[in-house]
Write a protein that holds these residues in place. Sequence first.
Motif, PDB file in Angstrom:
ATOM      1  N   VAL A   9      12.243 -27.722  14.482  1.00  0.00           N
ATOM      2  CA  VAL A   9      12.665 -26.730  13.488  1.00  0.00           C
ATOM      3  C   VAL A   9      11.825 -25.464  13.547  1.00  0.00           C
ATOM      4  N   GLY A  10      10.769 -25.472  14.353  1.00  0.00           N
ATOM      5  CA  GLY A  10       9.946 -24.259  14.370  1.00  0.00           C
ATOM      6  C   GLY A  10       9.074 -24.184  15.615  1.00  0.00           C
ATOM      7  N   VAL A  11       8.661 -22.940  15.894  1.00  0.00           N
ATOM      8  CA  VAL A  11       7.718 -22.717  16.992  1.00  0.00           C
ATOM      9  C   VAL A  11       6.487 -22.023  16.401  1.00  0.00           C
ATOM     10  N   ALA A  12       5.301 -22.631  16.593  1.00  0.00           N
ATOM     11  CA  ALA A  12       4.065 -22.068  16.036  1.00  0.00           C
ATOM     12  C   ALA A  12       3.258 -21.415  17.140  1.00  0.00           C
ATOM     13  N   ALA A  13       2.472 -20.421  16.734  1.00  0.00           N
ATOM     14  CA  ALA A  13       1.568 -19.779  17.704  1.00  0.00           C
ATOM     15  C   ALA A  13       0.554 -20.808  18.195  1.00  0.00           C
TER      16      ALA A  13
END
Lengths: 115, 882
Positions: free
Chosen positions: B661-665
């Motif tokens: 559901v997401g891409v983090a740094a």
Amino acid sequence: MASPKSDIPQGTLDLLILKVVALGALHGYAIAQRLQQISRDVLQVQQGTLYPALHRLENRGLLVAEWKLSDTGREAKFYKLTRKGRAQLEHETASWQRLAEAIGLVLRTADGDPS
Amino acid sequence: MSGWLRRLVRRQQLEHHLDAELRDHIERQVADYVRGGMSDAEARRQARMSIGGVEQVKEQCRDARGTMWAEQIARDVAYALRQLRRRPAFWSTVVITLVVGIATTTTMFAIVNGVLLRPLPYRQPDRLVFITDVGFRGVYLEMRQRMTTLDVGAFMARAPMSLTGRGEPVRLDVVLTDARLFDVLGVGALLGRRFFAGDVQPGAPPAVLLSHGVWERRFGSDRSIIGRPIMLNGVAHTVLGVMPPDFKFPANREISLPLVINPADQIDLWANGATMIARLRPGMTLAQAQQEVHTIVPPLRERFPWRMPADFGQNATAAPLAETLVGAVRPTLLVLFASVIAVLLILCVNVANLLLTRGLSRERELAIRAAVGGTRARLIGQLILESLTVSTLAGILGIVASFALLRLTISLLPSDVPRIQDISIDAWVLAFALGVSVVTGLVFGVVPAIRVTRTGLRSPLTVGGAAPLHVAERRASRILATIEFALAVMLVVAAGLLVKSLRNLLTVDPGYRVEQLVTANIAPPLQRYREPAAHVRFVGEVLTRLRGVPGVQSVAAGYAAPFVGIQPGSVFAIEGRPDPATKSGDWASADVRTFVSPEYLPLLGIRMLEGRTFSDVDRAAAPRVAIVSRSLAGAYWGTSSPIGARIRLPGGRDTPWITVVGVAADIKWNNLGEERNWASGAPVAGFLKTLYLPLAQTPYVDNNGVRVLLRTTGEPERIAANLRAVVHALDRDTPVSDIMAGQAAIAASVARPRFTAFLLAVFAGVALFLGAIGVYGVLAYAVGRRTQEFAVRLALGASGRDLLGGVLSEGARLTLAGVVLGLIGAFIATRALTRLLFGVAPADPGVFAAVGLLLVTIGIVASYLPARRAMRVSPLAALQSE
């Protein structure tokens, strides 16, 4: 510093001392006098070099020293030849004579044989 | 020899006899002269002259006796000590300088000796090897059965365990060991017994071995503990034995549990690790063992229930154990040791120069001694002996000082340096220190002795004031100063490189907010919180209560936290791609996989590049979700978005699909420089690929506990007490450990480069100071000796400026020569630093140029001071003083 002059080679001085002492126990001054007489002032023995030579020979076991009452009424250090010293003297004398003869021979040959 | 000894002992008597003998000679001579008609006084004068110098004759007689050298040494040492007392200021400077140098060198050698040189405390330690690059239990079982060249044992470091039922619960570091490991290492228990084959069988009763340290600290050296149970993670374990004090469990752990391997459990066998240590069997060589490892290990790839990389086991080999343990710190220690030696050399050169210049002012003394019968060799010997007396004295003081210095240095050593406990001042270190003292004395004594006697013997006794410096002496002291300066340049370059490297490291952005962050580990006991729901509820309750603590801004929890402890990675399958579980596809892999609470990413300040972060919606029953790091997304989805893609962790067809559901740094997890794979230790280019999953959806709970993260407004340190109170109010048996501020965690990760850079900077500072002193000293002395020359030149019309220029240009030449030599030397030597540098080339032009400029400046400043004195010479005063 002035380096001590020894106009005679060290080995020669040792040989002369052994020869002088071979005749009987002598103290340092007497040895110096005898050397002077024997060499008839031809060989200049610096008296300063005599004592180190005596101590060296004593150290090597060729001479043995003894403190004895002397003619001056004081104790003096008398040097005497040891058995080892006598053997050394004979050996040295023989080899010295061989050397002297050899040198003499060379000199004579060089002089007398121009061809 | 006995005669020799007697002569030595009876020195006094012999001395007396010698005196009497020569006196007798002179008296007889005098008497003869007087008889010949000389006056008494004249006779005495002549007699003395005929024998030459009495003292000289005596000296030669002593020489002839053959005990000379021993007597001389005794006399010269006494003379040297008298010298020391006569010039206390000068010599105490020299001694203090040397004490510092010898103490530092000894301390550094003690560390090198303990860590690198001293054999490991096992029977025949050189026969022990480490099996690298392969660490699966299945591989271990195979090797244990099949290897003919090696006896193989294994251990496995694991997460700490909670010791309860004895006061406040504590966490103990644990290692799992196979019974065979004790045979391989050749150690037994001090009390009770070590593990035997029966203890490591599946189903064997829980057992534990205590290290000597833990037995003392936690159990008060109670002998009756053997055979009794202790509570570890809430389970009773019988204490089988206590190990001897010099035995450290692998990885310095405090207690050991049996490494139980169940050959029937294929997952345990091929997924879990074991670190192997082996002993070469009698008559076998390392090469044979390596050959056998290469033959046996790679084919084991087929035995794994899943597909392993094609190059599996190719790098596995047997390496000497000592090398494996200390190989990583060797470059650091050797660089530091070399630097200490360089500092010591500089010290020697400095002292040599001091002696040289001072020696020149002793020439009258030396001339007198030469006149009373000292030969040059004798004087040189005497001066060297003087140096040796000084350096030995300094050596003894230095050894005393090094005991204190070593204790201080050990307390500063980064804790990841292996074998710290093996560092001590033993016979080897003492021998080294004494050797260094003697060599030091020779190094700084020989050149001045040779040089000084040359002048000393030449100059006549009548010289009143200072003689002009002889060209040779000045050249010698200039060369020494140049060498000194060059060594200083090399050290400053090395320090510059390391400091720049450290700065590079510290300016790396870890990717999360470090300030006012506090992390801690809490480990809820499994007997109460084995169910994930209960565990998550407990953690949730802790977080809620912590939010109410004054000074706490926000809180989060996760199984991993950056720079304090990370979890192993995990492989996973991606929907729509060949199924790796059937051996037809490849597993994707994350280097770090961690379950986190919804506040985790926002609290750390990790930016979301795409999609959403976790929220309270993602509870246990909700659809499974995941957030991937940018590096992980890039590796498996390239430039396309992974949002909406589905992945599955290993575990068969029933494991649920998880939606991204997401891409983090990306963030740094362990190291600001090069990151390493958690399991293999292999360097990872860039960032560790990370998979975040919601804590609420964790499928399992283990004993490792959970990291609590707090963002504070006040002092992070004040949180610690509150944290413990909150947790213990909820559950008395939950240990709280590893409380650490964010900055401290980062600082700990750079402890080693910081330590190296710090020490080297100190050494370089000292070298720089001494180098400048060296240049200053040489020029100042030269100016002093040339005062009259300058005065004459001034009187003849030279201007002060000319003189200033002359001295300055001499200083500049000296400095430049030193700098050029030093830079060349540094260019060659700094290659040894390559492994220690981050983001700096060993020949970094910036550092080289800066150091060159700096040192030239310092050299010129150092020569300006004496040059100014030259300019101010008053011709009248100088000439009158003659």
